[in-house]
Scaffold this active site. Structure first.
Site, PDB file in Angstrom:
ATOM      1  N   HIS A  69       1.038  -1.246  -0.035  1.00  0.00           N
ATOM      2  CA  HIS A  69       0.132   0.081   0.169  1.00  0.00           C
ATOM      3  C   HIS A  69       0.974   1.168  -0.560  1.00  0.00           C
ATOM      4  O   HIS A  69       2.149   0.997   0.304  1.00  0.00           O
ATOM      5  CB  HIS A  69      -0.595   0.146   1.285  1.00  0.00           C
ATOM      6  CG  HIS A  69      -1.666   0.627   1.503  1.00  0.00           C
ATOM      7  ND1 HIS A  69      -1.770   2.698   1.499  1.00  0.00           N
ATOM      8  CD2 HIS A  69      -3.742   0.851   1.475  1.00  0.00           C
ATOM      9  CE1 HIS A  69      -3.113   2.556   1.484  1.00  0.00           C
ATOM     10  NE2 HIS A  69      -4.273   1.794   1.548  1.00  0.00           N
ATOM     11  N   ASP A  86       2.600  -4.605   7.650  1.00  0.00           N
ATOM     12  CA  ASP A  86       1.825  -4.238   7.458  1.00  0.00           C
ATOM     13  C   ASP A  86       0.578  -5.263   7.322  1.00  0.00           C
ATOM     14  O   ASP A  86      -0.024  -5.735   7.278  1.00  0.00           O
ATOM     15  CB  ASP A  86       2.184  -3.619   6.231  1.00  0.00           C
ATOM     16  CG  ASP A  86       0.469  -2.758   5.605  1.00  0.00           C
ATOM     17  OD1 ASP A  86      -0.311  -2.932   7.247  1.00  0.00           O
ATOM     18  OD2 ASP A  86       0.547  -1.790   5.523  1.00  0.00           O
ATOM     19  N   GLN A  99      -4.645  -5.876   6.582  1.00  0.00           N
ATOM     20  CA  GLN A  99      -5.365  -5.745   5.678  1.00  0.00           C
ATOM     21  C   GLN A  99      -5.764  -7.464   6.381  1.00  0.00           C
ATOM     22  O   GLN A  99      -6.753  -8.805   6.030  1.00  0.00           O
ATOM     23  CB  GLN A  99      -5.609  -6.790   5.010  1.00  0.00           C
ATOM     24  CG  GLN A  99      -6.067  -5.323   4.115  1.00  0.00           C
ATOM     25  CD  GLN A  99      -7.215  -4.954   3.857  1.00  0.00           C
ATOM     26  OE1 GLN A  99      -8.050  -5.072   3.970  1.00  0.00           O
ATOM     27  NE2 GLN A  99      -7.289  -3.135   3.037  1.00  0.00           N
ATOM     28  N   LYS A 132     -10.424  -0.691  10.031  1.00  0.00           N
ATOM     29  CA  LYS A 132     -10.409  -1.735   8.805  1.00  0.00           C
ATOM     30  C   LYS A 132     -11.139  -2.874   9.672  1.00  0.00           C
ATOM     31  O   LYS A 132     -11.200  -4.347  10.085  1.00  0.00           O
ATOM     32  CB  LYS A 132      -9.471  -2.249   8.615  1.00  0.00           C
ATOM     33  CG  LYS A 132      -9.261  -0.864   7.440  1.00  0.00           C
ATOM     34  CD  LYS A 132      -7.529  -1.053   6.358  1.00  0.00           C
ATOM     35  CE  LYS A 132      -8.111   0.087   5.786  1.00  0.00           C
ATOM     36  NZ  LYS A 132      -7.337  -0.160   5.012  1.00  0.00           N
ATOM     37  N   CYS A 183      -4.467   2.588  -3.918  1.00  0.00           N
ATOM     38  CA  CYS A 183      -3.656   3.223  -2.881  1.00  0.00           C
ATOM     39  C   CYS A 183      -2.460   2.190  -3.240  1.00  0.00           C
ATOM     40  O   CYS A 183      -1.421   1.895  -2.457  1.00  0.00           O
ATOM     41  CB  CYS A 183      -3.390   3.018  -1.341  1.00  0.00           C
ATOM     42  SG  CYS A 183      -4.883   4.241  -1.257  1.00  0.00           S
TER      43      CYS A 183
HETATM   44  C1  PLP Z   1      -6.052   0.840   4.890  1.00  0.00           C
HETATM   45  C2  PLP Z   1      -4.472  -0.139   4.572  1.00  0.00           C
HETATM   46  C3  PLP Z   1      -3.133   1.084   4.971  1.00  0.00           C
HETATM   47  C4  PLP Z   1      -3.915   2.233   5.319  1.00  0.00           C
HETATM   48  O1  PLP Z   1      -4.495   2.016   6.720  1.00  0.00           O
HETATM   49  P1  PLP Z   1      -4.814   3.655   7.147  1.00  0.00           P
HETATM   50  O2  PLP Z   1      -5.990   3.020   7.965  1.00  0.00           O
HETATM   51  O3  PLP Z   1      -5.213   4.290   6.345  1.00  0.00           O
HETATM   52  O4  PLP Z   1      -4.188   4.321   7.800  1.00  0.00           O
HETATM   53  C5  PLP Z   1      -2.298  -0.107   5.048  1.00  0.00           C
HETATM   54  N1  PLP Z   1      -1.818  -0.691   4.456  1.00  0.00           N
HETATM   55  C6  PLP Z   1      -2.771  -1.588   3.700  1.00  0.00           C
HETATM   56  C7  PLP Z   1      -2.553  -3.116   3.567  1.00  0.00           C
HETATM   57  C8  PLP Z   1      -4.230  -1.114   3.637  1.00  0.00           C
HETATM   58  O5  PLP Z   1      -5.476  -1.614   3.454  1.00  0.00           O
END
Ligand code: PLP
Length: 405
Positions: free
Chosen positions: A121, A198, A201, A224, A362
């Site tokens: 992302h 990260d 997800q 999320k 993104c």
């Molecule tokens: C949504 C997302 C982000 C960014 O998250 P924010 O809540 O906008 O800070 C980063 N990495 C992944 C894989 C995402 O799905």
């Protein structure tokens, strides 16, 4: 199994209509809906417990402090961190990655290397580019294959004596790929390289155990995982959080301040400058309790069923192109139909009450790798149903006819 009627009743927005059609919400990878108990927690926080936390001698402040710190403990337990000191509240994934890029980045020198992947992302790319501009670090990228799976055999070649960090997504938000993150961490640690994961997800959809993964940093966003926006988490191993300098300065994060010198607070407060989102933290903990009550394994299995069903149904379209066909996928599907522009398809679906995301998600480097401008992305949560997928498939069919594809 899941009691879908009960679950859906917990999410009032799922009973809404758009353009007179029942809402079908398939944009869960962008943000999830909130159950009533989470919103009630926010209301209760403001109506009954609102006072600034820490330092307060009065009753309300102590109550609010206890609730905030109890939430930290819930987050710790949810991802199985060793101690609550390793849980830093942030605004979300983006801020957590920026924190690490900034603070960990202070330890780096020109020529030091950071390895990312081609499926990150933007929020796990741009902070490292900003660091590159500040400190002259070098960024290297693990590519993926046609199915959208990382080519891990290339990792050993990318690693050098100058590699200082690997920053990798657990689940790719544009492709759905579930990366073998434990294996990546094992390989990195064999070279004494720390790994930032990260988890934006992954945490909402699959079981995450940071101790088992042996992750050095692990980040995710509350919104999320059925919690409000504006709250997120940085998990960091204590040894790393001790080693790296503070990110922001201000109240909360200090021990003793004079104009000559300031000493910093102990973990995790060293990284929490200013008044934290102490209402958001309790709402996040409530969301985690809600997920726990259903069971993350049950959620993962059900969402996998939805993925398999939707993939089967979509496969019947002769001119479908799936973007991301990894063997291990989470419940999201990026696709294109014929030459229909994703925005046009998304617009037709919207008019039929179906919320999907269109565009680059993104993750422009992913789109570049597949040679597309963008995709349509349907992403599922445990409150979605096969009936909704049927509605979605019928809508795609209709759009296909409209655009004569
Ligand atoms: C949504 C997302 C982000 C960014 O998250 P924010 O809540 O906008 O800070 C980063 N990495 C992944 C894989 C995402 O799905």
């Amino acid at each position: 199994m899941l009691d879908l009627n009960q679950i859906r009743a917990d999410f009032p927005i799922l009973s809404e209509t758009v353009y007179g059609k029942p809402l079908v919400y398939f944009d869960n990878a962008a943000t999830t809906q909130k159950p009533r108990c989470v919103v009630q927690k926010i209301e209760e926080g403001y109506y009954k417990r609102n006072a600034n936390i820490h330092r307060g001698v009065h009753f309300l402040s102590q109550e609010a402090t206890e609730a905030h710190e109890a939430s930290r403990e819930e987050v710790r337990a949810f991802i199985n961190a060793k101690c609550a000191n390793e849980i830093v509240f942030t605004r979300g994934t983006t801020e957590a990655i920026n924190l690490v890029a900034s603070s960990f980045g202070e330890l780096l020198q020109a020529g030091d290397e950071i390895i990312l992947t081609q499926m990150e992302h933007h929020s796990n790319i741009v902070p490292w580019q900003l660091l590159r501009a500040r400190r002259g670090v070098v960024l290297k990228v693990i590519p993926f294959n046609k199915k959208g799976e990382l080519k891990l055999d290339e990792l050993e070649n990318l690693i050098s004596s100058k590699t200082k960090l690997i920053a990798c997504t657990h689940v790719a938000n544009s492709l759905g790929t579930i990366n073998p993150i434990k294996e990546i961490i094992r390989q990195a640690h064999a070279h004494s390289i720390p790994v930032l994961v990260d988890g934006a997800q992954s945490v909402p959809h699959i079981k995450v155990d940071v101790l088992d993964l042996d992750a050095d940093f692990f980040v995710f966003s509350g919104h999320k995982i059925y919690a409000p926006t504006g709250i997120g988490v940085l998990y960091g191993k204590e040894e790393w959080l001790e080693k790296i300098p503070p990110y922001q300065g201000g109240g909360e994060m200090i021990d003793k301040v004079t104009f000559d010198q300031t000493t910093f607070a102990a973990l995790p407060f060293k990284f929490e400058a200013g008044t934290p989102d102490f209402i958001g933290s309790t709402a996040l903990a409530e969301a985690l309790r809600y997920v726990n009550a259903i069971g993350i394994e049950t959620i993962a299995a059900y969402e996998h069923d939805l993925l398999v069903y939707a993939t089967e149904q979509l496969s019947r379209f002769d001119n479908i192109r799936f973007i991301g066909e990894a063997n291990h996928k989470s419940g999201l599907i990026s696709f294109l139909i014929g030459t229909i522009h994703p925005y046009d398809l998304g617009t037709v679906l919207d008019k039929l009450g179906i919320a999907v995301r269109t565009g680059h998600h993104c993750a422009q480097p992913v789109m570049q790798a597949f040679g597309v401008e963008g995709t349509v992305r349907a992403s599922f949560a445990f409150y979605n149903t096969k009936e909704e997928i049927d509605i979605f498939i019928a809508a795609v069919e209709r759009a296909k006819k409209m655009f004569k594809q």
